[in-house]
Design a protein around this motif. Structure first.
Motif, PDB file in Angstrom:
ATOM      1  N   UNK A  10      77.182  24.340  40.632  1.00 58.83           N
ATOM      2  CA  UNK A  10      76.484  24.811  39.428  1.00 58.83           C
ATOM      3  C   UNK A  10      76.517  23.818  38.268  1.00 58.83           C
ATOM      4  N   UNK A  11      77.328  22.774  38.378  1.00 61.08           N
ATOM      5  CA  UNK A  11      77.506  21.863  37.240  1.00 61.08           C
ATOM      6  C   UNK A  11      76.854  20.496  37.445  1.00 61.08           C
ATOM      7  N   UNK A  12      75.692  20.469  38.092  1.00 64.91           N
ATOM      8  CA  UNK A  12      75.021  19.189  38.358  1.00 64.91           C
ATOM      9  C   UNK A  12      74.473  18.576  37.073  1.00 64.91           C
ATOM     10  N   UNK A  13      74.685  17.276  36.927  1.00 65.15           N
ATOM     11  CA  UNK A  13      74.134  16.493  35.815  1.00 65.15           C
ATOM     12  C   UNK A  13      73.688  15.152  36.374  1.00 65.15           C
ATOM     13  N   UNK A  14      72.780  14.499  35.657  1.00 63.16           N
ATOM     14  CA  UNK A  14      72.417  13.145  36.070  1.00 63.16           C
ATOM     15  C   UNK A  14      73.431  12.167  35.460  1.00 63.16           C
ATOM     16  N   UNK A  15      73.359  10.918  35.878  1.00 62.45           N
ATOM     17  CA  UNK A  15      74.350   9.935  35.429  1.00 62.45           C
ATOM     18  C   UNK A  15      74.229   9.630  33.942  1.00 62.45           C
ATOM     19  N   UNK A  16      73.040   9.704  33.381  1.00 60.13           N
ATOM     20  CA  UNK A  16      72.870   9.475  31.942  1.00 60.13           C
ATOM     21  C   UNK A  16      73.563  10.576  31.145  1.00 60.13           C
ATOM     22  N   UNK A  17      73.382  11.821  31.565  1.00 61.78           N
ATOM     23  CA  UNK A  17      74.021  12.947  30.884  1.00 61.78           C
ATOM     24  C   UNK A  17      75.535  12.859  31.008  1.00 61.78           C
ATOM     25  N   UNK A  18      76.013  12.489  32.176  1.00 60.29           N
ATOM     26  CA  UNK A  18      77.456  12.341  32.369  1.00 60.29           C
ATOM     27  C   UNK A  18      78.016  11.259  31.449  1.00 60.29           C
ATOM     28  N   UNK A  19      77.310  10.149  31.335  1.00 54.22           N
ATOM     29  CA  UNK A  19      77.766   9.064  30.461  1.00 54.22           C
ATOM     30  C   UNK A  19      77.798   9.526  29.003  1.00 54.22           C
ATOM     31  N   UNK A  20      76.787  10.279  28.579  1.00 54.55           N
ATOM     32  CA  UNK A  20      76.760  10.800  27.204  1.00 54.55           C
ATOM     33  C   UNK A  20      77.932  11.745  26.943  1.00 54.55           C
ATOM     34  N   UNK A  21      78.363  12.458  27.971  1.00 52.08           N
ATOM     35  CA  UNK A  21      79.481  13.388  27.848  1.00 52.08           C
ATOM     36  C   UNK A  21      80.760  12.667  27.411  1.00 52.08           C
ATOM     37  N   UNK A  22      80.937  11.423  27.870  1.00 53.49           N
ATOM     38  CA  UNK A  22      82.171  10.687  27.584  1.00 53.49           C
ATOM     39  C   UNK A  22      82.179   9.973  26.235  1.00 53.49           C
ATOM     40  N   UNK A  23      81.050   9.843  25.575  1.00 56.86           N
ATOM     41  CA  UNK A  23      80.986   9.105  24.311  1.00 56.86           C
ATOM     42  C   UNK A  23      81.972   9.648  23.273  1.00 56.86           C
ATOM     43  N   UNK A  24      81.988  10.952  22.989  1.00 61.89           N
ATOM     44  CA  UNK A  24      82.908  11.437  21.950  1.00 61.89           C
ATOM     45  C   UNK A  24      84.380  11.471  22.378  1.00 61.89           C
ATOM     46  N   UNK A  25      84.675  11.187  23.637  1.00 62.78           N
ATOM     47  CA  UNK A  25      86.062  11.253  24.107  1.00 62.78           C
ATOM     48  C   UNK A  25      86.874  10.021  23.734  1.00 62.78           C
ATOM     49  N   UNK A  26      86.185   8.953  23.328  1.00 61.04           N
ATOM     50  CA  UNK A  26      86.891   7.701  23.066  1.00 61.04           C
ATOM     51  C   UNK A  26      87.034   6.846  24.310  1.00 61.04           C
ATOM     52  N   UNK A  27      86.489   7.328  25.417  1.00 60.79           N
ATOM     53  CA  UNK A  27      86.514   6.586  26.682  1.00 60.79           C
ATOM     54  C   UNK A  27      85.105   6.501  27.245  1.00 60.79           C
ATOM     55  N   UNK A  28      84.197   5.845  26.493  1.00 59.22           N
ATOM     56  CA  UNK A  28      82.805   5.782  26.958  1.00 59.22           C
ATOM     57  C   UNK A  28      82.675   4.943  28.222  1.00 59.22           C
ATOM     58  N   UNK A  29      81.625   5.228  28.959  1.00 59.49           N
ATOM     59  CA  UNK A  29      81.326   4.503  30.193  1.00 59.49           C
ATOM     60  C   UNK A  29      79.812   4.528  30.371  1.00 59.49           C
ATOM     61  N   UNK A  30      79.263   3.476  30.935  1.00 60.48           N
ATOM     62  CA  UNK A  30      77.813   3.423  31.134  1.00 60.48           C
ATOM     63  C   UNK A  30      77.415   4.249  32.351  1.00 60.48           C
ATOM     64  N   UNK A  31      76.163   4.658  32.357  1.00 58.23           N
ATOM     65  CA  UNK A  31      75.658   5.435  33.499  1.00 58.23           C
ATOM     66  C   UNK A  31      75.690   4.607  34.774  1.00 58.23           C
ATOM     67  N   UNK A  32      75.458   3.308  34.661  1.00 59.80           N
ATOM     68  CA  UNK A  32      75.467   2.468  35.864  1.00 59.80           C
ATOM     69  C   UNK A  32      76.882   2.319  36.433  1.00 59.80           C
TER      70      UNK A  32
END
Length: 71
Positions: A10-32
Motif C-alpha cells: 500500500x505504500x508505493x512511491x516513485x524514486x523522486x517522491x522517495x528522495x523528496x521524503x528524505x530532504x527534511x531529515x538531514x540525510x538527503x539522497x538523490x533519486x538516482x
C-alpha cells in the motif's frame, strides 16, 4: 528491475517522491542513488507505465542501513 508477482504493498512511491521524503531529515539522497541502491539490494520494483515504484518502507530501511554504514 523485474516486475514482481503478487499484489503490491500500500505504500508505493516513485524514486523522486522517495528522495523528496528524505530532504527534511538531514540525510538527503538523490533519486538516482536510491534507484541504484534499491537495485543492488534486490528491492522489489513495480512498473506502472513509465513509473518505477517501490515500497516506501523498504526504501526507509535501505536508506537507514546505508546511513549507518557511513557512520
Amino acid at each position: 528491475m523485474s516486475q514482481p508477482s503478487g499484489p503490491p504493498p500500500d505504500d508505493l512511491v516513485d524514486f523522486h517522491t522517495a528522495a523528496e521524503f528524505f530532504v527534511p531529515t538531514g540525510h538527503p539522497v538523490s533519486h538516482s542513488t536510491l534507484r541504484r541502491d534499491a537495485q543492488a539490494a534486490g528491492i522489489r520494483v513495480w512498473v506502472r507505465g513509465r513509473r518505477h515504484l517501490v515500497s516506501l518502507s523498504d526504501i526507509l530501511v535501505l536508506h537507514g542501513e546505508r546511513q549507518a554504514d557511513q557512520e
